[in-house]
Write an enzyme that holds these catalytic residues in place. Structure first.
Site, PDB file in Angstrom:
ATOM      1  CE  LYS A  50      35.584  36.788 -26.121  1.00 12.12           C
ATOM      2  NZ  LYS A  50      35.107  37.900 -25.325  1.00 12.12           N
ATOM      3  CD  GLN A  94      35.038  38.842 -21.852  1.00 13.49           C
ATOM      4  OE1 GLN A  94      35.707  38.964 -22.876  1.00 13.49           O
ATOM      5  NE2 GLN A  94      34.028  37.992 -21.781  1.00 13.49           N
ATOM      6  CG  ASP A 117      31.714  42.125 -28.184  1.00 14.43           C
ATOM      7  OD1 ASP A 117      31.893  41.063 -28.820  1.00 14.43           O
ATOM      8  OD2 ASP A 117      32.212  42.353 -27.067  1.00 14.43           O
TER       9      ASP A 117
END
Ligand code: NAD
Length: 288
Positions: A50, A94, A117
């Site tokens: 990322k 994460q 997300d």
């Protein structure tokens, strides 16, 4: 007829210039905060991917590394700091988190305005409803854009999704339903997986089980999208140390001549997910 390869690297490269232009058009380069708790090797490599992609786009990445043993309150306080920091436009926690932490409570601490997300309940409601303003989880948006690029329409099709996690299986199923597909969701307790998957026009697999889907699970002409990412032992190198290799949930070699289209691993959904996260970030910057 030859099988169409759903190539995420090609589709991502095609989408990159437009996204880069969108990021460059913003008043200031946005910052994406990525919070990592502990040091799982797989999480570190996803964050690296990322970061590298974000930097290509001119996005600043703030990688916040926290100790495995951090308390829930301390982690939530860190997220609140990111919520209040005006330079930070997106926040990723994460996953997975260490089991001692309440994942739901931590995700809920993210401001929906910075939830790249799409996992806060605010956003979950929106993607369940199929609203235009929903932030769709990266993997689902990645699958969507991969199918759209290859003009694979879901309208009226029977889609079978294998996997029912909140991160992957459920949002993909909701997206397919909102595209007017009839959707079957399979999972680890499905009695006869092959009889379900063989009914699919489009089969989307996200189980995290290498080789789960073989030739006997797929009927002629099915579109197969493999979301799984699994690390298995590769061939032995000269020094006899086995190398690692990435595979999906589908036995690619066994299925590729039966399917009408198939996404490889690596190089299928994975690159699309990274693109989608930054598209979500660009959308959130505009909505602000
Ligand atoms: P998870 O472990 O949370 O969920 C796995 C799901 O698969 C569960 O719902 C389970 O019921 C189902 N399942 C497990 N074994 C099964 C079986 N034998 N038959 C049928 N169903 C079975 O995992 P997740 O977070 O949803 O991730 C799934 C996979 O997708 C993993 O391989 C993960 O690495 C991968 N992934 C890929 C991307 C990407 O960008 N390509 C992004 C996220 C996750």
């Amino acid at each position: 007829m030859s099988t169409l390869i759903l190539d995420g690297k090609v589709v991502r490269a095609a989408g990159l210039p437009e996204l880069k232009a969108r990021i460059e058009a913003l008043m200031k380069p946005p910052t994406l905060a990525i919070i990592q708790v502990g040091d799982r090797e797989d999480s570190t490599s996803y964050i690296k991917a990322k970061t590298a992609f974000g930097e290509k786009l001119g996005v600043k990445i703030k990688h916040i590394k926290l100790a495995e043993k951090i308390s829930e309150q301390e982690l939530i306080a860190k997220i609140s700091e990111c919520n209040q920091d005006e330079t930070i436009k997106g926040i990723i926690v994460q996953l997975p988190l260490p089991i001692a932490l309440d994942q739901d409570a931590i995700i809920e601490a993210i401001s929906p305005k910075k939830d790249v997300d799409g996992l806060t309940s605010f956003n979950v409601k929106r993607w369940l409803e199929g609203r235009e303003d929903a932030v769709i989880p990266g993997t689902t948006r990645g699958v969507k854009e991969l199918l759209e690029y290859y003009k694979i329409d879901l309208f009226g099709k029977h889609v079978v999704v294998v996997g029912r996690s909140m991160l992957v299986g459920k949002p993909i199923a909701a997206y397919c339903l909102n595209e007017n597909a009839s959707v079957t969701i399979c999972h680890s307790k499905t009695a006869d997986l092959a009889s379900e998957t063989k009914r699919a026009d489009v089969l989307i697999v996200a189980a995290g089980k290498p080789g789960l889907i073989g030739a006997n699970h797929v009927r002629e002409g099915t579109v197969v999208v493999d979301v799984g990412i699994n690390t298995v032992k590769g061939e032995k190198l000269e020094d006899e140390i086995p190398s690692k290799k990435l595979v999906g949930d589908v036995d690619f070699e066994a299925v590729k001549d039966i399917a009408s289209a198939i996404s490889p691993v690596p190089g299928g959904v994975g690159p699309m997910t990274v693109l989608a996260i930054f598209e979500n970030l660009a959308d959130l910057c505009v909505k602000e």
